[in-house]
Enzyme design. Structure first.
Site, PDB file in Angstrom:
ATOM      1  N   TYR A 130     -12.093   3.761   1.525  1.00 13.88           N
ATOM      2  CA  TYR A 130     -13.211   3.570   2.437  1.00 13.88           C
ATOM      3  C   TYR A 130     -14.127   4.795   2.438  1.00 13.88           C
ATOM      4  O   TYR A 130     -15.352   4.668   2.529  1.00 13.88           O
ATOM      5  CB  TYR A 130     -12.676   3.251   3.833  1.00 13.88           C
ATOM      6  CG  TYR A 130     -11.991   1.907   3.845  1.00 13.88           C
ATOM      7  CD1 TYR A 130     -12.667   0.753   4.212  1.00 13.88           C
ATOM      8  CD2 TYR A 130     -10.665   1.780   3.418  1.00 13.88           C
ATOM      9  CE1 TYR A 130     -12.048  -0.485   4.178  1.00 13.88           C
ATOM     10  CE2 TYR A 130     -10.040   0.547   3.373  1.00 13.88           C
ATOM     11  CZ  TYR A 130     -10.738  -0.584   3.760  1.00 13.88           C
ATOM     12  OH  TYR A 130     -10.128  -1.811   3.705  1.00 13.88           O
TER      13      TYR A 130
ATOM     14  N   SER B 233       0.831  -1.201   0.000  1.00 12.91           N
ATOM     15  CA  SER B 233       0.000   0.000   0.000  1.00 12.91           C
ATOM     16  C   SER B 233       0.870   1.256   0.000  1.00 12.91           C
ATOM     17  O   SER B 233       0.573   2.232  -0.693  1.00 12.91           O
ATOM     18  CB  SER B 233      -0.922   0.014   1.229  1.00 12.91           C
ATOM     19  OG  SER B 233      -1.845  -1.054   1.201  1.00 12.91           O
TER      20      SER B 233
ATOM     21  N   ALA C 220      -4.874  -1.269  -2.658  1.00 14.94           N
ATOM     22  CA  ALA C 220      -4.194  -0.670  -1.510  1.00 14.94           C
ATOM     23  C   ALA C 220      -5.202  -0.446  -0.388  1.00 14.94           C
ATOM     24  O   ALA C 220      -6.370  -0.146  -0.638  1.00 14.94           O
ATOM     25  CB  ALA C 220      -3.551   0.657  -1.908  1.00 14.94           C
ATOM     26  N   LYS C 221      -4.742  -0.598   0.832  1.00 17.39           N
ATOM     27  CA  LYS C 221      -5.632  -0.372   1.981  1.00 17.39           C
ATOM     28  C   LYS C 221      -5.420   1.075   2.447  1.00 17.39           C
ATOM     29  O   LYS C 221      -4.763   1.346   3.454  1.00 17.39           O
ATOM     30  CB  LYS C 221      -5.333  -1.371   3.097  1.00 17.39           C
ATOM     31  CG  LYS C 221      -6.472  -1.547   4.098  1.00 17.39           C
ATOM     32  CD  LYS C 221      -6.226  -2.755   4.976  1.00 17.39           C
ATOM     33  CE  LYS C 221      -7.302  -2.901   6.044  1.00 17.39           C
ATOM     34  NZ  LYS C 221      -8.623  -3.212   5.481  1.00 17.39           N
ATOM     35  N   CYS C 222      -5.984   1.984   1.677  1.00 18.35           N
ATOM     36  CA  CYS C 222      -5.821   3.409   1.967  1.00 18.35           C
ATOM     37  C   CYS C 222      -7.163   4.006   2.387  1.00 18.35           C
ATOM     38  O   CYS C 222      -8.236   3.515   2.003  1.00 18.35           O
ATOM     39  CB  CYS C 222      -5.236   4.158   0.780  1.00 18.35           C
ATOM     40  SG  CYS C 222      -6.201   4.066  -0.732  1.00 18.35           S
TER      41      CYS C 222
END
Length: 349
Positions: A192, A89, A186-188
């Site tokens: 969300y 990420s 990516a966990k950005c």
């Protein structure tokens, strides 16, 4: 904190609202690297109104849990994979990568000092939130030169105290979660934020979660706002949408793929359309659907709603494959079952 106060706060915590007494932080400056690692009291972090992350979105995070084993020890589940995904990420958002050793040490030191916050009740755990953001005081469209990596923790109760009841999902056609070349893998934080409008629509439609379709054709099922999807067919095959850059590579997803294959299920990672989902549910070929992620583990999906109506899967009840996979996974996570994969990591003793 006095033990009785801690016990009261841990009695029935709402997810993400009760935090332990400490946090881990490590700072980064270009040319100096990661430094100033410390455990400090949990509390506000002073920052400038010009902090780069507030304006340009360089912020990523992870989610994992510490579990109490039957012998009272603390255990993590595949934390090295969380460290790897955080690095991936970071690379996507032009941020410096946190070394695996720094990531694991921060978690280990935090749990060591806040060990009494690890719940002991059935299905409970200590949720861990590693995060990283651009901390430089600067306005300008370029990667920052200063960052902060931190870890906070919160005790959480059982996701489903009475068993995992099937959820309902709303098919979002007005919004997409990610597009090719974007940040879907990516966990950005921005991913969300972008999903919240669809989630609001889902709640207004009486659903628990929103399910997103692909951004190009608007027909292929991708994932929920925070969970991956699986489909179980009458011949025992299990299908999940492929990782093509627009879907977050879930660690629970990867674990479920391995467990399903080892249980004798052919696992297909291939595109699956909403139209096919509806048709397979109607003729009975599709027997079960479930979502998976760190927070809810394995969650059955019973009802699908959209602007075109609704349909149910498997009579709207949790299926046997879903329940077996959930039981196997949680057994390993909590140390109640053998771990032939080397997925677990003991933290004390």
């Amino acid at each position: 904190m006095p033990a009785e106060d801690r016990a009261a706060r841990m009695a029935d915590p709402l997810f993400g609202t009760v935090f332990t007494e400490h946090m881990a932080t490590v700072r980064y400056i270009e040319g100096k690297g990661w430094h100033d690692a410390r455990i400090q009291p949990f509390g506000p972090m002073g920052m400038s109104p010009a902090t780069a992350a507030l304006h340009y979105g360089q912020e990523i995070f992870e989610g994992l849990k510490a579990y109490r084993t039957p012998d009272g020890r603390a255990q993590l589940f595949r934390p090295e994979e969380n460290a790897r995904r955080l690095r991936e990420s970071a690379a996507r958002l032009s941020m410096p990568e946190v070394p695996e050793r720094v990531f694991l040490d921060a978690i280990g030191e935090l749990i060591a000092v806040d060990r009494e916050w690890l719940p002991a009740g059935p299905g409970t755990s200590l949720y861990l939130r590693p995060f990283q953001f651009a901390s430089e005081e600067f306005l300008g469209v370029r990667p920052a030169v200063e960052y902060l990596f931190g870890v906070i923790a919160c005790p959480v109760g059982a996701a489903f105290p009475g068993g995992a009841a099937p959820i309902s999902v709303w098919v979002s056609t007005a919004y997409t979660r990610a597009a090719p070349g974007g940040t879907g893998a990516a966990k950005c934080a921005g991913n969300y934020a972008a999903s919240m409008a669809a989630q609001t629509q889902a709640r207004e439609a009486g659903c628990d979660q929103a399910v997103f379709l692909d951004a190009v054709e608007g027909r292929w099922v991708e994932e929920l706002g925070g969970m991956n999807l699986f489909f179980v067919f009458d011949d025992g095959a299990v299908l999940t949408p492929p990782l093509s850059g627009t879907i977050l590579p879930g660690i629970t997803r990867d674990s479920v793929v391995t467990l399903a294959r080892d249980a004798g299920h052919p696992v297909l990672e291939q595109p699956y359309s909403l139209a096919q989902w509806r048709a397979d549910a109607a003729d009975g070929r599709l027997r079960e659907v479930f979502a998976c992620g760190t927070a809810a583990v394995v969650t059955p999906v019973g009802t699908v709603r959209s602007a075109d109506g609704e349909f149910a899967v498997g009579g709207g009840a949790a299926g046997p494959v879903t329940e077996r996979l959930r039981a196997t996974l949680t057994g390993i996570q909590y140390g109640r079952a053998a771990d032939p994969y080397g997925w677990t990591r003991r933290l004390d003793g």
